[in-house]
Design an enzyme around this catalytic site. Structure first.
Site, PDB file in Angstrom:
ATOM      1  N   HIS A  34       4.182   6.710   6.295  1.00  0.00           N
ATOM      2  CA  HIS A  34       4.960   7.443   5.089  1.00  0.00           C
ATOM      3  C   HIS A  34       4.432   7.229   4.017  1.00  0.00           C
ATOM      4  CE1 HIS A  34       6.789   3.636   5.822  1.00  0.00           C
ATOM      5  NE2 HIS A  34       7.034   3.578   4.571  1.00  0.00           N
ATOM      6  N   HIS A  73       1.205   4.337   4.499  1.00  0.00           N
ATOM      7  CA  HIS A  73       1.132   3.123   5.003  1.00  0.00           C
ATOM      8  C   HIS A  73       2.318   3.177   6.207  1.00  0.00           C
ATOM      9  CE1 HIS A  73       4.603   2.895   2.340  1.00  0.00           C
ATOM     10  NE2 HIS A  73       5.187   1.982   3.187  1.00  0.00           N
ATOM     11  N   ASP A  83       5.314   0.465   7.676  1.00  0.00           N
ATOM     12  CA  ASP A  83       5.908  -0.782   7.399  1.00  0.00           C
ATOM     13  C   ASP A  83       5.844  -1.878   8.379  1.00  0.00           C
ATOM     14  OD1 ASP A  83       6.814   0.546   5.232  1.00  0.00           O
ATOM     15  OD2 ASP A  83       8.881   0.657   6.028  1.00  0.00           O
ATOM     16  N   ARG A 131      12.769   8.892  -9.411  1.00  0.00           N
ATOM     17  CA  ARG A 131      13.175   8.616  -8.130  1.00  0.00           C
ATOM     18  C   ARG A 131      13.722   7.167  -8.070  1.00  0.00           C
ATOM     19  NH1 ARG A 131      13.142   9.782  -2.358  1.00  0.00           N
ATOM     20  NH2 ARG A 131      12.461   8.182  -1.045  1.00  0.00           N
TER      21      ARG A 131
HETATM   22  C1  LIG Z   1      -0.990  -3.443   0.245  1.00  0.00           C
HETATM   23  C2  LIG Z   1      -0.012  -4.143   0.628  1.00  0.00           C
HETATM   24  C3  LIG Z   1       1.412  -3.904   0.000  1.00  0.00           C
HETATM   25  C4  LIG Z   1       2.194  -4.452   1.013  1.00  0.00           C
HETATM   26  C5  LIG Z   1       1.491  -5.802   1.692  1.00  0.00           C
HETATM   27  C6  LIG Z   1       0.020  -5.052   1.687  1.00  0.00           C
HETATM   28  O1  LIG Z   1      -1.116  -5.854   1.802  1.00  0.00           O
HETATM   29  C7  LIG Z   1       0.279  -4.275   2.793  1.00  0.00           C
HETATM   30  C8  LIG Z   1       1.634  -4.035   3.487  1.00  0.00           C
HETATM   31  C9  LIG Z   1       2.427  -3.425   2.206  1.00  0.00           C
HETATM   32  C10 LIG Z   1       4.062  -3.629   2.637  1.00  0.00           C
HETATM   33  C11 LIG Z   1       4.539  -2.041   3.088  1.00  0.00           C
HETATM   34  C12 LIG Z   1       6.048  -2.270   3.238  1.00  0.00           C
HETATM   35  C13 LIG Z   1       6.741  -3.019   2.130  1.00  0.00           C
HETATM   36  O2  LIG Z   1       6.937  -2.287   0.845  1.00  0.00           O
HETATM   37  C14 LIG Z   1       5.943  -4.265   1.945  1.00  0.00           C
HETATM   38  C15 LIG Z   1       6.760  -5.046   0.883  1.00  0.00           C
HETATM   39  C16 LIG Z   1       5.714  -4.983   3.187  1.00  0.00           C
HETATM   40  O3  LIG Z   1       6.404  -5.926   3.545  1.00  0.00           O
HETATM   41  O4  LIG Z   1       4.249  -4.669   3.364  1.00  0.00           O
HETATM   42  C17 LIG Z   1       4.713  -3.747   1.097  1.00  0.00           C
HETATM   43  C18 LIG Z   1       3.682  -5.099   0.738  1.00  0.00           C
HETATM   44  C19 LIG Z   1       3.889  -5.263  -0.928  1.00  0.00           C
HETATM   45  O5  LIG Z   1       4.249  -4.368  -1.639  1.00  0.00           O
HETATM   46  O6  LIG Z   1       3.802  -6.299  -0.999  1.00  0.00           O
HETATM   47  O1  LIG Z   2      10.384   4.378  -2.140  1.00  0.00           O
HETATM   48  C1  LIG Z   2      10.278   4.729  -1.163  1.00  0.00           C
HETATM   49  O2  LIG Z   2      11.083   5.861  -0.892  1.00  0.00           O
HETATM   50  C2  LIG Z   2       9.531   4.312   0.046  1.00  0.00           C
HETATM   51  C3  LIG Z   2       8.780   3.081  -0.313  1.00  0.00           C
HETATM   52  C4  LIG Z   2       8.038   2.693   0.607  1.00  0.00           C
HETATM   53  O3  LIG Z   2       7.749   3.018   1.810  1.00  0.00           O
HETATM   54  C5  LIG Z   2       7.876   1.061   0.745  1.00  0.00           C
HETATM   55  O4  LIG Z   2       8.397   0.456  -0.400  1.00  0.00           O
HETATM   56  O5  LIG Z   2       7.702   0.378   1.839  1.00  0.00           O
HETATM   57 FE   LIG Z   3       7.492   1.736   3.511  1.00  0.00          FE
END
Ligand SMILES: C=C1C[C@]23C[C@@]1(O)CC[C@H]2[C@@]12CC[C@H](O)[C@@](C)(C(=O)O1)[C@H]2[C@@H]3C(=O)O
Ligand SMILES: O=C(O)CCC(=O)C(=O)O
Ligand SMILES: [Fe+2]
Length: 337
Positions: free
Chosen positions: A270, A213, A215, A280
């Site tokens: 990543h 994904h 961020d 981890r």
């Molecule tokens: C599948 C998902 C988890 C996420 C929200 C989403 O719909 C798409 C973006 C995902 C992500 C990736 C980065 C961060 O870990 C996170 C907190 C964010 O802001 O976007 C996660 C979301 C999540 O885990 O709720």
């Molecule tokens: O746990 C990690 O090292 C990366 C996790 C990550 O990419 C995320 O939480 O968005």
């Molecule tokens: Fe991430």
């Protein structure tokens, strides 16, 4: 040590696996390392953000003691019995989550705690899990977030200077804003039973801890223990493993920064692969702008190049992002055709 493992449950069978034949591990690793105390830091940051959207930071100024205190709290929390941790869930988005990531069907070999703001500590969700240690957890988390936010601002100011943006605080002001919509995440990837890993290694596949994904935020500041697993995707679509370094931080460029730089910086794709032997632990501070903030390329990036993106508020982007699956391209909905 003998590891006893049960056969995979149907839920476990729906985990994702990735073909690892395209993964390359180079030596020395291709990761850019930026020493924040050196005069060339600004230039290196800009180069790394253009080429990889990712870099490692040393001399970051976050006290090791602050990091270690939070890490021990995290280890204690994740060592609790599952039913006790689940009292702090489900993640909506704040709270404890196990295997399920987001709301749209993503699954990984990971458990986590998501914190969205200070009010989370007043919720009744955390106290059954943390008990009398909640105050201590709140205090070490708050010290950590303060120190990491300070480092984030320093990095964002160096970025603006390196890009010759007149306003040195063009990016950092979004993080300094008291309405900044930042998220904090503690991840634990338990050792993956050999039965699950082994089955798939024969096919040259790896169990996914956290699926690929980008961020959505501006930048993400990641610190982990010394267990490997994190990989980044290069421009040519090959994946490289990031050697873990518990004394450094890793910085990811997020989608919002890609937009603000009109595509000059790339938000890095990543993922984390599960490990068969070691746990981890990672802690990530996602630097988000205030919800009402308008996100668009800064004027200096549209002088010689048309804007690639439509303007949107962070609220609009977040709403749209949370309706997507992890691996989806979230920015395409905001591109100018
Ligand atoms: C599948 C998902 C988890 C996420 C929200 C989403 O719909 C798409 C973006 C995902 C992500 C990736 C980065 C961060 O870990 C996170 C907190 C964010 O802001 O976007 C996660 C979301 C999540 O885990 O709720
Ligand atoms: O746990 C990690 O090292 C990366 C996790 C990550 O990419 C995320 O939480 O968005
Ligand atoms: Fe991430």
């Amino acid at each position: 040590m003998v590891v006893l493992c049960k056969p995979p449950t149907p839920e476990q069978c729906s985990f994702s696996y990735v073909k690892n034949f395209k993964t390359i591990t180079t030596f020395p690793p291709q990761i850019c390392v930026v020493d924040l105390s050196k005069p060339d830091a600004k230039t290196l940051i800009v180069k790394a953000c253009e080429e990889f959207g990712f870099f490692k930071v040393t001399n970051h100024g976050v006290p090791m003691d602050t990091i270690s205190k939070l890490e021990s709290q995290a280890i204690n929390f994740f060592s609790l019995p599952l039913d006790q941790k689940q009292k702090a869930g489900p993640p909506n988005p704040f709270g404890y989550g196990n295997k399920k990531i987001g709301l749209n069907g993503d699954v990984g070999w990971v458990e986590y705690l998501l914190l969205t703001n200070d009010h989370d500590f007043n919720s009744t969700k955390l106290s059954p899990a943390f008990g009398h240690t909640l105050d201590n957890f709140r205090s070490v988390t708050s010290d950590y977030m303060c120190a990491v936010r300070r480092m984030g601002c320093e990095i964002l100011e160096m970025m603006a200077e390196g890009l010759n943006i007149e306003q040195k605080n063009a990016f950092s002001k979004l993080l300094m804003d008291k309405e900044s919509d930042s998220v904090f995440r503690l991840n634990h990837y338990p050792p993956c039973p050999s039965e699950l890993l082994g089955l798939n290694n024969k096919k040259g596949e790896n169990m996914v801890g956290f699926g690929e994904h980008t961020d959505p935020q501006i930048i993400s500041l990641l610190r982990s223990n010394n267990t490997s697993g994190l990989q980044i995707c290069l421009k040519d679509k090959t994946w490289i493993s990031v050697p873990p370094d518990q004394n450094s931080f890793f910085v990811n460029v997020g989608d919002s920064l890609q937009v603000m730089t009109n595509g000059r910086f790339r938000s890095v794709r990543h993922r984390v692969l599960a490990n068969g032997f070691k746990s981890r632990f990672s802690m990530i501070y996602f630097c988000g702008p205030p919800l009402s903030e308008k996100i668009a390329p800064l004027p200096s990036f549209t002088k010689d190049k048309e804007s690639l993106y439509k303007e949107f508020t962070w609220f609009e982007y977040k709403k749209s992002a949370y309706a997507t699956r992890l691996a989806d391209d979230r920015l395409c909905h905001f591109e100018r055709i």
